[in-house]
Design a protein around this motif. Structure first.
Motif, short mmCIF file in Angstrom:
data_model
loop_
_atom_site.label_atom_id
_atom_site.label_comp_id
_atom_site.label_asym_id
_atom_site.label_seq_id
_atom_site.Cartn_x
_atom_site.Cartn_y
_atom_site.Cartn_z
N LEU A 73 0.81 -1.22 0.00
CA LEU A 73 0.00 0.00 0.00
C LEU A 73 0.84 1.27 0.00
O LEU A 73 0.44 2.27 -0.59
CB LEU A 73 -0.99 -0.02 1.16
CG LEU A 73 -2.11 -1.04 0.90
CD1 LEU A 73 -2.83 -1.41 2.17
CD2 LEU A 73 -3.07 -0.50 -0.14
N ALA A 74 2.02 1.23 0.61
CA ALA A 74 2.90 2.41 0.55
C ALA A 74 3.38 2.61 -0.88
O ALA A 74 3.34 3.73 -1.40
CB ALA A 74 4.09 2.24 1.49
N ALA A 75 3.81 1.53 -1.54
CA ALA A 75 4.34 1.64 -2.91
C ALA A 75 3.21 1.79 -3.92
O ALA A 75 3.17 2.76 -4.68
CB ALA A 75 5.21 0.43 -3.23
N MET A 79 1.79 5.30 -5.26
CA MET A 79 1.92 5.61 -6.69
C MET A 79 0.56 6.05 -7.26
O MET A 79 0.50 7.01 -8.04
CB MET A 79 2.45 4.40 -7.45
CG MET A 79 2.89 4.71 -8.85
SD MET A 79 4.26 5.89 -8.97
CE MET A 79 5.60 4.94 -8.31
N ILE A 80 -0.49 5.37 -6.86
CA ILE A 80 -1.84 5.76 -7.33
C ILE A 80 -2.18 7.16 -6.85
O ILE A 80 -2.67 8.00 -7.63
CB ILE A 80 -2.89 4.73 -6.85
CG1 ILE A 80 -2.68 3.41 -7.60
CG2 ILE A 80 -4.30 5.26 -7.05
CD1 ILE A 80 -3.46 2.24 -7.02
N LEU A 81 -1.92 7.46 -5.58
CA LEU A 81 -2.18 8.80 -5.06
C LEU A 81 -1.33 9.85 -5.77
O LEU A 81 -1.81 10.95 -6.07
CB LEU A 81 -1.91 8.86 -3.56
CG LEU A 81 -2.94 8.19 -2.66
CD1 LEU A 81 -2.43 8.11 -1.23
CD2 LEU A 81 -4.26 8.96 -2.71
N PHE A 89 4.50 9.78 -13.61
CA PHE A 89 4.55 8.32 -13.57
C PHE A 89 5.41 7.82 -14.71
O PHE A 89 5.32 8.31 -15.84
CB PHE A 89 3.15 7.71 -13.71
CG PHE A 89 3.19 6.21 -13.78
CD1 PHE A 89 3.29 5.46 -12.64
CD2 PHE A 89 3.14 5.56 -15.00
CE1 PHE A 89 3.34 4.07 -12.69
CE2 PHE A 89 3.19 4.18 -15.07
CZ PHE A 89 3.30 3.43 -13.92
N ALA A 90 6.22 6.86 -14.40
CA ALA A 90 7.00 6.14 -15.40
C ALA A 90 7.18 4.72 -14.88
O ALA A 90 7.35 4.52 -13.67
CB ALA A 90 8.35 6.81 -15.62
#
Length: 134
Positions: A73-75, A79-81, A89-90
């Motif tokens: 959830l952190a990663a 990333m989603i947030l 994003f890449a």
């Protein structure tokens, strides 16, 4: 660490902020508190959600039971947030984020579990030594 779950939570915060700072410095960005907060907050929020989902305060140093959901959830959530709030994003950034945060968030827990296991093993092996009858 079960009696003081704020310590593992603080370790997670430090690890995630360090991840953001290292990433910023590797891209030669200037690091200030506001820019660091801007980069780190989605991953911190994702990690906090991971703590809630995994009920991390029950066993905060568990590598799989707690570390795995906090990492995912952190990663992933971070990333989603990040993308949802206009951040870049890449795919290589996603891969690096997944790998580095896995090593850091699960890794410190695995090391803590190993140290705890060794300590308990050392104590139990001492108590199992035969008593000298002299």
């Amino acid at each position: 660490m079960r009696r003081r779950p704020w310590i593992p939570a603080l370790i997670d915060v430090v690890v995630i902020v360090a991840f953001a700072a290292i990433g910023m410095s590797s891209h030669e960005e200037s690091i200030s508190a506001p820019t660091l907060a801007t980069v780190a907050w989605p991953f911190l929020a994702g990690g906090a959600i991971g703590w809630l989902v995994s009920l991390a305060w029950r066993n905060p140093a568990a590598p799989l039971r707690t570390g795995l959901p906090v990492w995912i959830l952190a990663a992933g959530g971070g990333m989603i947030l990040r993308v949802a709030t206009g951040g870049g994003f890449a795919v290589p950034f996603l891969v690096v984020t997944l790998i580095v945060l896995a090593v850091l968030l699960i890794g410190w827990r695995a090391l803590a579990a190993l140290v705890a296991w060794r300590r308990s093993h050392r104590v139990s092996s001492r108590s199992e030594r035969p008593v000298d009858a002299r």
